[in-house]
Motif scaffolding. Structure first.
Motif, PDB file in Angstrom:
ATOM      1  N   VAL A  46       0.849  -1.203   0.000  1.00 27.48           N
ATOM      2  CA  VAL A  46       0.000   0.000   0.000  1.00 27.48           C
ATOM      3  C   VAL A  46       0.884   1.252   0.000  1.00 27.48           C
ATOM      4  O   VAL A  46       0.693   2.172  -0.804  1.00 27.48           O
ATOM      5  CB  VAL A  46      -0.953   0.011   1.227  1.00 27.48           C
ATOM      6  N   ARG A  47       1.888   1.246   0.880  1.00 24.79           N
ATOM      7  CA  ARG A  47       2.763   2.428   0.981  1.00 24.79           C
ATOM      8  C   ARG A  47       3.487   2.675  -0.332  1.00 24.79           C
ATOM      9  O   ARG A  47       3.600   3.805  -0.798  1.00 24.79           O
ATOM     10  CB  ARG A  47       3.772   2.247   2.124  1.00 24.79           C
ATOM     11  N   GLU A  48       3.956   1.579  -0.938  1.00 24.12           N
ATOM     12  CA  GLU A  48       4.720   1.744  -2.185  1.00 24.12           C
ATOM     13  C   GLU A  48       3.827   2.269  -3.311  1.00 24.12           C
ATOM     14  O   GLU A  48       4.172   3.248  -3.984  1.00 24.12           O
ATOM     15  CB  GLU A  48       5.358   0.408  -2.593  1.00 24.12           C
ATOM     16  N   VAL A  49       2.660   1.630  -3.503  1.00 24.59           N
ATOM     17  CA  VAL A  49       1.758   2.062  -4.590  1.00 24.59           C
ATOM     18  C   VAL A  49       1.307   3.507  -4.348  1.00 24.59           C
ATOM     19  O   VAL A  49       1.325   4.342  -5.257  1.00 24.59           O
ATOM     20  CB  VAL A  49       0.548   1.101  -4.710  1.00 24.59           C
ATOM     21  N   ALA A  50       0.930   3.795  -3.078  1.00 18.11           N
ATOM     22  CA  ALA A  50       0.440   5.147  -2.760  1.00 18.11           C
ATOM     23  C   ALA A  50       1.521   6.194  -2.974  1.00 18.11           C
ATOM     24  O   ALA A  50       1.236   7.323  -3.393  1.00 18.11           O
ATOM     25  CB  ALA A  50      -0.061   5.186  -1.316  1.00 18.11           C
ATOM     26  N   SER A  51       2.774   5.838  -2.712  1.00 20.41           N
ATOM     27  CA  SER A  51       3.848   6.834  -2.859  1.00 20.41           C
ATOM     28  C   SER A  51       4.059   7.226  -4.323  1.00 20.41           C
ATOM     29  O   SER A  51       4.628   8.267  -4.611  1.00 20.41           O
ATOM     30  CB  SER A  51       5.150   6.329  -2.235  1.00 20.41           C
ATOM     31  N   TYR A  52       3.577   6.359  -5.255  1.00 15.80           N
ATOM     32  CA  TYR A  52       3.646   6.715  -6.681  1.00 15.80           C
ATOM     33  C   TYR A  52       2.302   7.250  -7.188  1.00 15.80           C
ATOM     34  O   TYR A  52       2.090   7.377  -8.380  1.00 15.80           O
ATOM     35  CB  TYR A  52       4.047   5.488  -7.508  1.00 15.80           C
ATOM     36  N   GLY A  53       1.375   7.485  -6.272  1.00 13.70           N
ATOM     37  CA  GLY A  53       0.065   8.020  -6.656  1.00 13.70           C
ATOM     38  C   GLY A  53      -0.834   6.968  -7.283  1.00 13.70           C
ATOM     39  O   GLY A  53      -1.831   7.297  -7.943  1.00 13.70           O
ATOM     40  N   GLY A  54      -0.529   5.679  -7.105  1.00 16.56           N
ATOM     41  CA  GLY A  54      -1.338   4.603  -7.691  1.00 16.56           C
ATOM     42  C   GLY A  54      -2.642   4.368  -6.937  1.00 16.56           C
ATOM     43  O   GLY A  54      -2.853   4.910  -5.844  1.00 16.56           O
ATOM     44  N   ASP A  55      -3.494   3.541  -7.540  1.00 14.73           N
ATOM     45  CA  ASP A  55      -4.829   3.278  -6.975  1.00 14.73           C
ATOM     46  C   ASP A  55      -4.718   2.218  -5.868  1.00 14.73           C
ATOM     47  O   ASP A  55      -4.394   1.057  -6.138  1.00 14.73           O
ATOM     48  CB  ASP A  55      -5.752   2.797  -8.103  1.00 14.73           C
ATOM     49  N   ILE A  56      -5.027   2.614  -4.641  1.00 19.94           N
ATOM     50  CA  ILE A  56      -4.927   1.687  -3.505  1.00 19.94           C
ATOM     51  C   ILE A  56      -6.317   1.301  -2.976  1.00 19.94           C
ATOM     52  O   ILE A  56      -6.431   0.671  -1.937  1.00 19.94           O
ATOM     53  CB  ILE A  56      -4.077   2.287  -2.353  1.00 19.94           C
ATOM     54  N   SER A  57      -7.370   1.673  -3.748  1.00 23.76           N
ATOM     55  CA  SER A  57      -8.734   1.499  -3.223  1.00 23.76           C
ATOM     56  C   SER A  57      -9.118   0.028  -3.015  1.00 23.76           C
ATOM     57  O   SER A  57     -10.001  -0.268  -2.231  1.00 23.76           O
ATOM     58  CB  SER A  57      -9.751   2.193  -4.129  1.00 23.76           C
ATOM     59  N   LYS A  58      -8.457  -0.891  -3.721  1.00 22.62           N
ATOM     60  CA  LYS A  58      -8.798  -2.308  -3.527  1.00 22.62           C
ATOM     61  C   LYS A  58      -8.067  -2.891  -2.311  1.00 22.62           C
ATOM     62  O   LYS A  58      -8.342  -3.999  -1.884  1.00 22.62           O
ATOM     63  CB  LYS A  58      -8.441  -3.117  -4.784  1.00 22.62           C
ATOM     64  N   MET A  59      -7.127  -2.149  -1.773  1.00 24.62           N
ATOM     65  CA  MET A  59      -6.321  -2.671  -0.653  1.00 24.62           C
ATOM     66  C   MET A  59      -6.639  -1.997   0.681  1.00 24.62           C
ATOM     67  O   MET A  59      -6.370  -2.557   1.737  1.00 24.62           O
ATOM     68  CB  MET A  59      -4.826  -2.480  -0.961  1.00 24.62           C
ATOM     69  N   VAL A  60      -7.196  -0.771   0.599  1.00 29.25           N
ATOM     70  CA  VAL A  60      -7.380   0.031   1.823  1.00 29.25           C
ATOM     71  C   VAL A  60      -8.875   0.223   2.098  1.00 29.25           C
ATOM     72  O   VAL A  60      -9.635   0.531   1.176  1.00 29.25           O
ATOM     73  CB  VAL A  60      -6.671   1.406   1.641  1.00 29.25           C
ATOM     74  N   PRO A  61      -9.320   0.045   3.345  1.00 33.79           N
ATOM     75  CA  PRO A  61     -10.743   0.231   3.652  1.00 33.79           C
ATOM     76  C   PRO A  61     -11.207   1.650   3.282  1.00 33.79           C
ATOM     77  O   PRO A  61     -10.456   2.617   3.479  1.00 33.79           O
ATOM     78  CB  PRO A  61     -10.826   0.014   5.169  1.00 33.79           C
ATOM     79  N   PRO A  62     -12.448   1.777   2.768  1.00 35.29           N
ATOM     80  CA  PRO A  62     -12.910   3.090   2.299  1.00 35.29           C
ATOM     81  C   PRO A  62     -12.896   4.165   3.387  1.00 35.29           C
ATOM     82  O   PRO A  62     -12.665   5.343   3.095  1.00 35.29           O
ATOM     83  CB  PRO A  62     -14.351   2.827   1.825  1.00 35.29           C
ATOM     84  N   GLU A  63     -13.092   3.746   4.643  1.00 37.89           N
ATOM     85  CA  GLU A  63     -13.162   4.721   5.748  1.00 37.89           C
ATOM     86  C   GLU A  63     -11.857   5.522   5.892  1.00 37.89           C
ATOM     87  O   GLU A  63     -11.865   6.646   6.381  1.00 37.89           O
ATOM     88  CB  GLU A  63     -13.406   4.013   7.096  1.00 37.89           C
ATOM     89  N   ILE A  64     -10.721   4.908   5.490  1.00 39.07           N
ATOM     90  CA  ILE A  64      -9.436   5.599   5.720  1.00 39.07           C
ATOM     91  C   ILE A  64      -8.703   5.928   4.427  1.00 39.07           C
ATOM     92  O   ILE A  64      -7.588   6.452   4.452  1.00 39.07           O
ATOM     93  CB  ILE A  64      -8.520   4.768   6.660  1.00 39.07           C
ATOM     94  N   LEU A  65      -9.360   5.618   3.296  1.00 35.22           N
ATOM     95  CA  LEU A  65      -8.707   5.847   2.000  1.00 35.22           C
ATOM     96  C   LEU A  65      -8.230   7.304   1.833  1.00 35.22           C
ATOM     97  O   LEU A  65      -7.062   7.541   1.494  1.00 35.22           O
ATOM     98  CB  LEU A  65      -9.645   5.416   0.865  1.00 35.22           C
TER      99      LEU A  65
END
Ligand code: PNS
Length: 182
Positions: free
Chosen positions: A151-170
């Motif tokens: 999650v940290r790696e994908v998010a750090s490149y601005g990638g889509d993490i919505s399938k990995m992270v709960p919507p409440e904290i996205l």
């Protein structure tokens, strides 16, 4: 059932008998919490009376979120279960468990490499705390490769993490990595 002194807010007295509650700890760094973690929580919570989700420090990882932020995220995602308590601890997991008189830890298991780490952790902790027991819950296949580090790696490149992270904290997770891009 045993006749003992009840622990504050933990055991229940019924007709003079102490009903011991089954309490498990689900420990982790949760940096951040993923859908895989939530899935493990949802299943573990059905196996016990109280599940303590405890945020600890993994010395081999540099956290992206503070303990307070991780506590906030866990509370946001896990408040729908009334038998879950979110807590944090600075120190050894076994010391936390001893303080709370809890013997059982639940951990999610994704892969063979997890198995190696989990068995090492179980054996090490059992040396320090002989009553220590581990329940390994195999992860749901959808989350077999979901990890906080991915999650940290994908998010750090601005990638889509919505399938990995709960919507409440996205939004909170996306915001954290937007800041580091600047
Ligand atoms: O989510 P993680 O990073 O796999 O969780 C690992 C964690 C935090 C549970 C583990 O590093 C831990 O228990 N840390 C507290 C310190 C400790 O007790 N270490 C000895 C056992 S490995």
């Amino acid at each position: 059932m045993t006749r003992q002194e009840p622990r504050q807010g933990s055991d229940a007295l019924r007709g003079g008998w102490l009903i011991k509650r089954r309490e498990f700890v689900y420990p982790g760094s949760f940096d951040p919490l993923t859908k895989g973690h939530v899935n493990v929580v949802s299943r573990a919570a059905q196996l016990c009376d109280i599940l303590h989700v405890v945020i600890l420090t993994n010395p081999s990882k540099k956290p992206a979120f503070t303990v307070e932020q991780r506590m906030e995220m866990a509370k946001l995602c896990l408040s729908k279960w009334d038998n879950i308590r979110v807590d944090s601890y600075q120190g050894l997991l076994v010391d936390y468990m001893r303080e709370k008189s809890i013997h059982v830890v639940v951990r999610g298991l994704r892969s063979e490499s997890d198995f190696r780490f989990e068995t090492e952790m179980a054996a090490t902790n059992a040396l320090m705390y002989p009553e220590y027991e581990t329940i390994l819950l195999p992860s749901k296949t959808d989350y077999s490769f979901t990890s906080s580090s991915m999650v940290r790696e994908v998010a750090s490149y601005g990638g889509d993490i919505s399938k990995m992270v709960p919507p409440e904290i996205l939004p909170m997770v996306e915001e954290r990595f937007k800041q580091s891009e600047q």
